[in-house]
Write a protein that holds these residues in place. Structure first.
Motif, PDB file in Angstrom:
ATOM      1  N   SER A 169       0.832  -1.202   0.000  1.00  0.00           N
ATOM      2  CA  SER A 169       0.000   0.000   0.000  1.00  0.00           C
ATOM      3  C   SER A 169       0.864   1.248   0.000  1.00  0.00           C
ATOM      4  O   SER A 169       1.845   1.336   0.749  1.00  0.00           O
ATOM      5  CB  SER A 169      -0.912   0.001   1.230  1.00  0.00           C
ATOM      6  N   GLU A 195       8.496   4.543  12.662  1.00  0.00           N
ATOM      7  CA  GLU A 195       8.187   3.901  11.384  1.00  0.00           C
ATOM      8  C   GLU A 195       9.327   2.983  10.919  1.00  0.00           C
ATOM      9  O   GLU A 195       9.273   2.447   9.814  1.00  0.00           O
ATOM     10  CB  GLU A 195       7.933   4.963  10.317  1.00  0.00           C
ATOM     11  N   ASP A 213       0.204   3.872   1.363  1.00  0.00           N
ATOM     12  CA  ASP A 213       0.062   4.494   2.674  1.00  0.00           C
ATOM     13  C   ASP A 213       0.988   3.877   3.716  1.00  0.00           C
ATOM     14  O   ASP A 213       1.108   4.401   4.830  1.00  0.00           O
ATOM     15  CB  ASP A 213      -1.383   4.379   3.164  1.00  0.00           C
ATOM     16  N   ASN A 214       1.613   2.752   3.372  1.00  0.00           N
ATOM     17  CA  ASN A 214       2.506   2.064   4.316  1.00  0.00           C
ATOM     18  C   ASN A 214       3.847   2.795   4.367  1.00  0.00           C
ATOM     19  O   ASN A 214       4.590   2.819   3.389  1.00  0.00           O
ATOM     20  CB  ASN A 214       2.696   0.614   3.881  1.00  0.00           C
ATOM     21  N   ARG A 215       4.157   3.389   5.502  1.00  0.00           N
ATOM     22  CA  ARG A 215       5.392   4.149   5.653  1.00  0.00           C
ATOM     23  C   ARG A 215       6.483   3.368   6.405  1.00  0.00           C
ATOM     24  O   ARG A 215       7.568   3.899   6.643  1.00  0.00           O
ATOM     25  CB  ARG A 215       5.115   5.475   6.371  1.00  0.00           C
TER      26      ARG A 215
END
Length: 323
Positions: A93, A166, A95-97
């Motif tokens: 995704s 993260e 959005d995956n950081r």
């Protein structure tokens, strides 16, 4: 019994069978391996270069085959002077950081360049996360502290792009040595620590003082003592220094939650369980996963190995969600 014999046990010669309850793939990993060639003399740089080349040529075909169908996107990056393969697995995704900063295995002398890239691609696929695979410098031309310096440079570069919450740091075998040493040095230099640490059968004791270095010698089909390599890597420095043998570090000053994996036939079983106990004694959240009959390589692709992969993925998700 004289004092010299105290604490020694004479064991009878015996055959060690491969457990029948393992999967066929796992049983294959426990088959005896050819005896590796002897190590060169410590001052024989040409001999060590030849040793590394021959060893890597044996591994490359298998890793190329395993990653032939991979659709991972790989970008080579300069991370404050360190070389990094920035690897994104397919389907991740946007959005995956999360970024996993990975230090590859290879006994502190093997698996640079293309092997680092291929191993990083495999990790990105198994973990289903973006991976920064550090192509750190190694002996005989670049002994300690070159590898750790490169890992520190990569970590500093990653901190410029991601918050510590993260970032997951990861390392297997020799990479586990560098991953744990990175945490200790980053802490000592005042850097923020990552959300979590993955240590897969880590080489955290270059003095090789653990019990399994004796009891699993010859039982682990893929690993023998690396003392000659350890001395080459250390370049005259004390093998027990925490940046060389992180097992002997002071974890009470700060250390991230850690997951550790090993197997009952792993030559580094003692490394892993002693590191786990040391972390727990210092109050660091740490979980240990021991695979039945698992050798140092683990069981990649086998049902037993897939169980460990799932545990590590769950660890990553739990640590990032708490960031």
């Amino acid at each position: 019994m004289n004092e010299q014999d105290m604490g020694k046990a004479q064991l009878p010669a015996r055959e060690v069978t491969i457990p029948s309850h393992l999967s066929d793939i796992a049983r294959h990993y426990l088959m005896p391996q050819p005896t590796p060639p002897p190590y060169p003399a410590l001052n024989d740089k040409a001999g060590w270069r030849g040793y590394v080349t021959a060893a890597e040529e044996n591994v490359l075909p298998m890793l190329r085959m395993l990653n032939a169908q991979s659709e991972a996107v790989v970008v080579e990056r300069d991370a404050n002077g360190a070389q990094v393969f920035d690897i994104t697995p397919p389907g991740l995704s946007p959005d995956n950081r999360t970024v996993v900063l990975e230090m590859h295995g290879g006994g502190l002398i093997l698996c640079g360049g293309e092997l680092c890239r291929l191993m990083g691609m495999g990790s990105a696929q198994r973990l289903q996360q973006r991976v920064w695979a550090v192509d750190y410098r190694m002996p005989p031309d670049h002994p300690y502290p070159a590898a750790l310096d490169d890992c520190m440079s990569a970590y500093r570069a990653l901190l410029q792009e991601r918050s510590p919450s993260e970032i997951i740091v990861s390392g297997g075998s020799a990479g586990g040595n560098l991953a744990a040493a990175l945490i200790l040095r980053a802490r000592d230099e005042g850097l923020p620590l990552p959300a979590g640490l993955i240590l897969a059968t880590p080489e955290v004791d270059l003095t090789e003082s653990g019990d399994s270095f004796q009891t699993n010698d010859g039982v682990d089909p893929g690993l023998r003592s690396l003392m000659q390599v350890n001395l080459l890597y250390a370049n005259g420095q004390d093998l027990a220094h925490p940046y060389l043998s992180p097992l002997f570090g002071d974890f009470s000053k700060g250390f991230p939650p850690t997951i550790l994996t090993t197997g009952t036939r792993d030559l580094y079983l003692s490394n892993t369980v002693r590191m786990h106990r040391a972390l727990r004694a210092a109050g660091v959240p740490a979980s240990l996963h021991v695979t039945e009959a698992g050798p140092h390589t683990g069981f990649p692709g086998a049902p037993e190995g897939l169980e460990i992969d799932r545990e590590i993925r769950e660890f990553i998700c739990s640590r990032i969600s708490q960031g």
